[in-house]
Design an enzyme around this catalytic site. Structure first.
Site, short mmCIF file in Angstrom:
data_model
loop_
_atom_site.label_atom_id
_atom_site.label_comp_id
_atom_site.label_asym_id
_atom_site.label_seq_id
_atom_site.Cartn_x
_atom_site.Cartn_y
_atom_site.Cartn_z
N LYS A 197 46.41 40.84 25.41
CA LYS A 197 47.29 41.07 26.55
C LYS A 197 48.71 41.19 26.02
O LYS A 197 49.24 40.26 25.41
CB LYS A 197 47.18 39.92 27.53
CG LYS A 197 48.15 40.02 28.70
CD LYS A 197 47.89 38.96 29.73
CE LYS A 197 48.91 39.02 30.85
NZ LYS A 197 48.67 37.99 31.86
N LYS A 250 44.81 44.85 27.68
CA LYS A 250 45.67 45.01 28.85
C LYS A 250 47.11 45.19 28.41
O LYS A 250 47.56 44.42 27.57
CB LYS A 250 45.53 43.76 29.71
CG LYS A 250 46.52 43.65 30.84
CD LYS A 250 46.39 42.33 31.52
CE LYS A 250 47.48 42.26 32.57
NZ LYS A 250 47.53 40.99 33.24
C1 PBG Z 1 48.92 36.41 34.69
C2 PBG Z 1 48.58 37.82 35.00
C3 PBG Z 1 49.47 38.89 35.10
C4 PBG Z 1 48.71 40.02 35.38
C5 PBG Z 1 47.38 39.61 35.47
N1 PBG Z 1 47.34 38.25 35.20
C6 PBG Z 1 50.95 38.88 35.09
C7 PBG Z 1 51.71 38.69 33.86
O1 PBG Z 1 51.21 38.45 32.77
O2 PBG Z 1 52.92 38.77 34.01
C8 PBG Z 1 49.24 41.41 35.56
C9 PBG Z 1 48.32 42.39 36.18
C10 PBG Z 1 48.95 43.66 36.61
O3 PBG Z 1 50.12 43.99 36.32
O4 PBG Z 1 48.26 44.39 37.30
N2 PBG Z 1 48.25 35.52 35.57
#
Ligand code: PBG
Length: 327
Positions: A197, A250
């Protein structure tokens, strides 16, 4: 001029030939719908930055799942927006919390028909907006946070989650959650690890939807540097070794190379998260007349599958499923 003997165009002549010769299939069964549920509202609230998406109530969430099943999407990823936030994010592991309540309700109504995936993180629940508990200097305390992820995961499993999806990028989170789940009698609850991520600008609309933008600083101390791809392979292998049943890359579009490399490196299912900013780019550009939303969304989703994703989490999931059924 000699005529060419090789004529790839032969297989592009009709839609039926193109379908037959197609290398990549996209189907509603590949897609996961992200679902926001908010505590303390009595009607759904639209999310301005994500056209067509809403924060749902416990009741309206069931309507969304019924609609998803009807078009062939049988998995949802749940995010909770609690009424009360604190420094530790304690609503995340409250058995009566919003996500737990929705999990019990959906499990009761849909049985095993829908795969219920619970995002397991603290940023929606902390008053400072970070994905874990903070030390005095403002940095996120990795090991103290693991303990809270473990409690949250067990509470979500108890409420009926099929899959726990840790998204906070703490080191050791998959192992900590696996151990806690097994210890609490949830050996059959699976883990979808947000393994690679990245610290991306593309989460902007989500932070609006889940009200979780960090109040200070950013997430670069725990999310990955966009410059790195080899490191993603390392993250993925650590997670698989710790017990991840599925892994995730992601965002998707700016990391198609990473999806491909991960797909080639391991053999568990690979998910890609086509995140909120990627959806917003297409939805807003289409509304401004730049292109047709349907064509753009299907091209994007097909490209993510072609890169190697088995599963795609997308804000276009429900629309795409409808479009695919019309084709
Ligand atoms: C954290 C989380 C995020 C997203 C999914 N889980 C936010 C982040 O890391 O700031 C983002 C998903 C998206 O942008 O669609 N719980």
């Amino acid at each position: 001029m000699p005529f060419p003997a090789e004529r790839p165009r032969r297989l592009r002549r009709t839609p039926a030939l193109r379908r037959l010769a197609g290398e990549t299939r996209l189907s509603p069964a590949d897609l996961v719908h992200p679902l926001f549920v908010r505590e303390g509202i009595d009607a759904p609230v639209s999310i301005a930055s994500l056209p067509g998406h809403r924060q749902e109530t416990v009741d309206s969430a069931a309507g969304v799942v019924a609609g998803a099943l009807q078009v062939g999407v049988s998995a949802v990823l749940l995010f909770g927006v609690p009424a009360r936030k604190d420094a530790a994010g304690s609503e995340a592991w409250n058995d009566e919390g919003i996500v737990q309540t929705v999990l019990r309700s959906l499990r009761g109504q849909f049985g095993a028909d829908c795969v219920l995936i619970a995002d397991c993180c603290l940023d929606e629940y902390t008053d400072h907006g970070h994905c874990g508990v903070l030390r005095e200097d403002g940095s996120v305390d990795n090991d103290a946070t693991l303990e809270l992820y473990a409690r949250t995961a067990v509470s979500q499993a108890r409420a009926g989650a099929d899959v726990i999806a840790p998204s906070g990028m703490m080191d050791g989170q998959v192992g900590a959650i696996r151990t806690a789940l097994d210890g609490a009698g949830f050996a059959d609850t699976a883990i979808l690890a947000y393994s690679a991520k990245y610290a991306s600008v593309m989460y902007g609309p989500f932070r609006d939807a889940a009200d979780c933008a960090p109040r200070s600083g950013d997430r670069r101390g725990y999310q990955m540097d966009p410059a790195n791809a080899r490191e993603a392979l390392r993250e993925v292998s650590l997670d698989v070794a710790e017990g991840a049943d599925m892994v995730m890359v992601k965002p998707a579009l700016t990391y198609l190379d990473v999806i491909r490399r991960v797909r080639e490196a391991i053999d568990v299912p690979v998910a890609a998260y086509n995140v909120s900013g990627e959806y917003a780019m297409i939805a807003h550009a289409a509304r401004a007349g730049a292109f047709d939303e349907r064509a753009a969304a299907l091209e994007v989703l097909t490209a993510i599958r072609r890169a190697g994703a088995d599963i795609i989490i997308s804000y276009h999931a429900l629309q795409a499923a409808r479009w695919l059924r019309e084709e």
